[in-house]
Design a protein around this motif. Structure first.
Motif, short mmCIF file in Angstrom:
data_model
loop_
_atom_site.label_atom_id
_atom_site.label_comp_id
_atom_site.label_asym_id
_atom_site.label_seq_id
_atom_site.Cartn_x
_atom_site.Cartn_y
_atom_site.Cartn_z
N VAL A 169 20.43 14.10 -25.11
CA VAL A 169 20.53 15.56 -25.22
C VAL A 169 20.30 16.21 -23.86
O VAL A 169 20.97 17.18 -23.51
CB VAL A 169 19.52 16.09 -26.27
CG1 VAL A 169 19.62 17.62 -26.38
CG2 VAL A 169 19.76 15.45 -27.62
N VAL A 170 19.36 15.66 -23.10
CA VAL A 170 19.09 16.17 -21.75
C VAL A 170 20.35 16.13 -20.91
O VAL A 170 20.69 17.09 -20.21
CB VAL A 170 17.96 15.35 -21.07
CG1 VAL A 170 17.85 15.71 -19.58
CG2 VAL A 170 16.64 15.58 -21.77
N LYS A 171 21.07 15.03 -20.97
CA LYS A 171 22.32 14.90 -20.22
C LYS A 171 23.30 15.99 -20.61
O LYS A 171 23.95 16.61 -19.75
CB LYS A 171 22.93 13.52 -20.47
CG LYS A 171 24.17 13.23 -19.65
CD LYS A 171 24.70 11.83 -19.92
CE LYS A 171 25.98 11.57 -19.12
NZ LYS A 171 26.57 10.25 -19.42
N ILE A 177 24.72 23.39 -18.22
CA ILE A 177 24.25 24.25 -17.12
C ILE A 177 25.29 24.29 -16.01
O ILE A 177 25.60 25.36 -15.46
CB ILE A 177 22.88 23.76 -16.59
CG1 ILE A 177 21.79 23.96 -17.66
CG2 ILE A 177 22.50 24.51 -15.30
CD1 ILE A 177 20.47 23.32 -17.31
N LYS A 178 25.86 23.14 -15.68
CA LYS A 178 26.91 23.11 -14.65
C LYS A 178 28.13 23.91 -15.08
O LYS A 178 28.74 24.62 -14.27
CB LYS A 178 27.32 21.65 -14.35
CG LYS A 178 26.30 20.86 -13.58
CD LYS A 178 26.89 19.61 -12.97
CE LYS A 178 27.40 18.63 -13.99
NZ LYS A 178 27.91 17.38 -13.38
N GLU A 179 28.51 23.81 -16.36
CA GLU A 179 29.68 24.54 -16.86
C GLU A 179 29.44 26.04 -16.83
O GLU A 179 30.34 26.82 -16.49
CB GLU A 179 30.01 24.08 -18.28
CG GLU A 179 30.63 22.70 -18.37
CD GLU A 179 31.94 22.60 -17.58
OE1 GLU A 179 32.76 23.54 -17.67
OE2 GLU A 179 32.12 21.61 -16.86
N ILE A 180 28.24 26.45 -17.21
CA ILE A 180 27.89 27.88 -17.16
C ILE A 180 28.01 28.40 -15.73
O ILE A 180 28.55 29.48 -15.47
CB ILE A 180 26.46 28.11 -17.70
CG1 ILE A 180 26.41 27.80 -19.20
CG2 ILE A 180 25.99 29.54 -17.44
CD1 ILE A 180 25.00 27.72 -19.77
N ASN A 181 27.52 27.62 -14.79
CA ASN A 181 27.60 28.00 -13.38
C ASN A 181 29.04 28.11 -12.91
O ASN A 181 29.41 29.02 -12.15
CB ASN A 181 26.81 26.99 -12.54
CG ASN A 181 26.86 27.28 -11.06
OD1 ASN A 181 27.41 26.52 -10.28
ND2 ASN A 181 26.29 28.40 -10.64
N LYS A 182 29.89 27.19 -13.37
CA LYS A 182 31.31 27.22 -12.98
C LYS A 182 32.01 28.48 -13.47
O LYS A 182 33.01 28.91 -12.90
CB LYS A 182 32.03 25.98 -13.52
CG LYS A 182 31.71 24.70 -12.77
CD LYS A 182 32.41 23.51 -13.40
CE LYS A 182 32.04 22.21 -12.70
NZ LYS A 182 32.66 21.02 -13.37
N GLN A 196 17.64 14.86 -12.46
CA GLN A 196 18.81 15.61 -12.91
C GLN A 196 18.94 16.94 -12.16
O GLN A 196 20.05 17.38 -11.85
CB GLN A 196 18.73 15.87 -14.41
CG GLN A 196 18.87 14.64 -15.28
CD GLN A 196 20.31 14.13 -15.34
OE1 GLN A 196 21.23 14.73 -14.81
NE2 GLN A 196 20.50 12.99 -15.98
N THR A 197 17.82 17.56 -11.86
CA THR A 197 17.83 18.84 -11.16
C THR A 197 18.45 18.72 -9.78
O THR A 197 19.28 19.54 -9.37
CB THR A 197 16.40 19.41 -11.06
OG1 THR A 197 15.87 19.56 -12.38
CG2 THR A 197 16.38 20.75 -10.36
N GLU A 220 19.06 17.50 1.20
CA GLU A 220 17.88 17.36 2.06
C GLU A 220 16.65 16.97 1.25
O GLU A 220 15.88 16.08 1.65
CB GLU A 220 17.62 18.68 2.81
CG GLU A 220 18.64 19.01 3.86
CD GLU A 220 18.54 20.44 4.36
OE1 GLU A 220 19.12 20.73 5.43
OE2 GLU A 220 17.89 21.28 3.70
N ILE A 221 16.46 17.64 0.12
CA ILE A 221 15.30 17.34 -0.73
C ILE A 221 15.40 15.93 -1.29
O ILE A 221 14.41 15.18 -1.35
CB ILE A 221 15.19 18.37 -1.87
CG1 ILE A 221 14.92 19.78 -1.31
CG2 ILE A 221 14.11 17.97 -2.86
CD1 ILE A 221 13.63 19.95 -0.58
N GLY A 222 16.60 15.53 -1.67
CA GLY A 222 16.80 14.19 -2.24
C GLY A 222 16.53 13.07 -1.26
O GLY A 222 16.18 11.96 -1.66
#
Length: 234
Positions: A169-171, A177-182, A196-197, A220-222
């Motif tokens: 479900v998390v996936k 969230i990505k689709e909403i942003n698109k 995932q973040t 950079e954070i990754g």
């Protein structure tokens, strides 16, 4: 699009947010990572007008929103999907979604947004007459996100949307969230699921005991070794 300058928030005599700065450009996914108690949720509540600020400023599209009431902030296009979902359990799925649109007058666009939410979350359409309190945890989170979308957000604030959900479900939630942003919605995300973040974010802030200790692009954070050890399992 959105900026915080020298934000301070107190709970009684305790200074919990200690002069942080944060910037979000239109169309970005910006995330705040940090341990429990770091001040992430408090930061989001201060943006939404749910807790008063003790100092600094919050600006959205060039306008200071510090002193606005929560409903006025929503009317500006800032919508908050809170930690713990906070759905209305005794109302149906459809009624919960309608509440999300309570400030809107554009009836035709509201109909379109109902279709959009059901397109994202087919299970909600299947259960639209079902009481929200009888849904599974994952379905309740879908409903909370859908209700937020019904408010037509320009900046969508999401607090721990994957908390307590099964990995599959998390996936799905992160894909949504990505689709909403698109679709053009700018997103401010607070999450414990750092792996995932980092995958979906443009920019990330690390919050530690009310201070931003590090900020940078997701790449950079990754690559930061201390962050990898603390949040990404090495």
């Amino acid at each position: 699009m959105f900026k915080i300058r020298d934000l301070e928030v107190n709970y009684g005599y305790v200074n919990v947010i200690k002069g942080i700065n944060l910037d979000i450009k239109e169309g970005q996914i910006v995330s705040i990572l940090g341990a429990n108690g770091a001040g992430k949720t408090t930061t989001l509540k201060s943006i939404s007008g749910l807790v008063p600020i003790a100092g600094g400023s919050i600006e959205f599209q060039g306008e200071k929103i510090n002193s606005l009431s929560p409903d006025k902030i929503v009317s500006k296009g800032i919508v908050h999907c809170p930690e713990g979902r906070k759905i209305f359990p005794q109302l149906t799925v459809e009624e919960n979604l309608k509440i999300g649109a309570y400030l809107r007058k554009d009836k035709e666009k509201i109909k379109e947004d109902f279709h959009m939410v059901y397109e994202y979350f087919p299970r909600l359409k299947e259960r639209n007459r079902q009481l929200a309190g009888t849904l599974s945890g994952g379905e309740q989170q879908m409903l909370a996100i859908g209700r937020g979308l019904m408010a037509a957000p320009k900046l969508f604030i999401m607090d721990e949307p994957s908390l307590g959900l099964a990995p599959i479900v998390v996936k799905d939630i992160f894909e949504i969230i990505k689709e909403i942003n698109k679709r053009g919605v700018t997103i401010l995300l607070v999450e414990q699921n750092a792996f995932q973040t980092v995958k979906i974010s443009d920019y990330i802030y690390i919050l530690e005991t009310g201070n931003i200790s590090l900020a940078g692009t997701a790449e950079e954070i990754g690559k930061n070794e201390s962050i990898k050890k603390s949040y990404l399992g090495g």
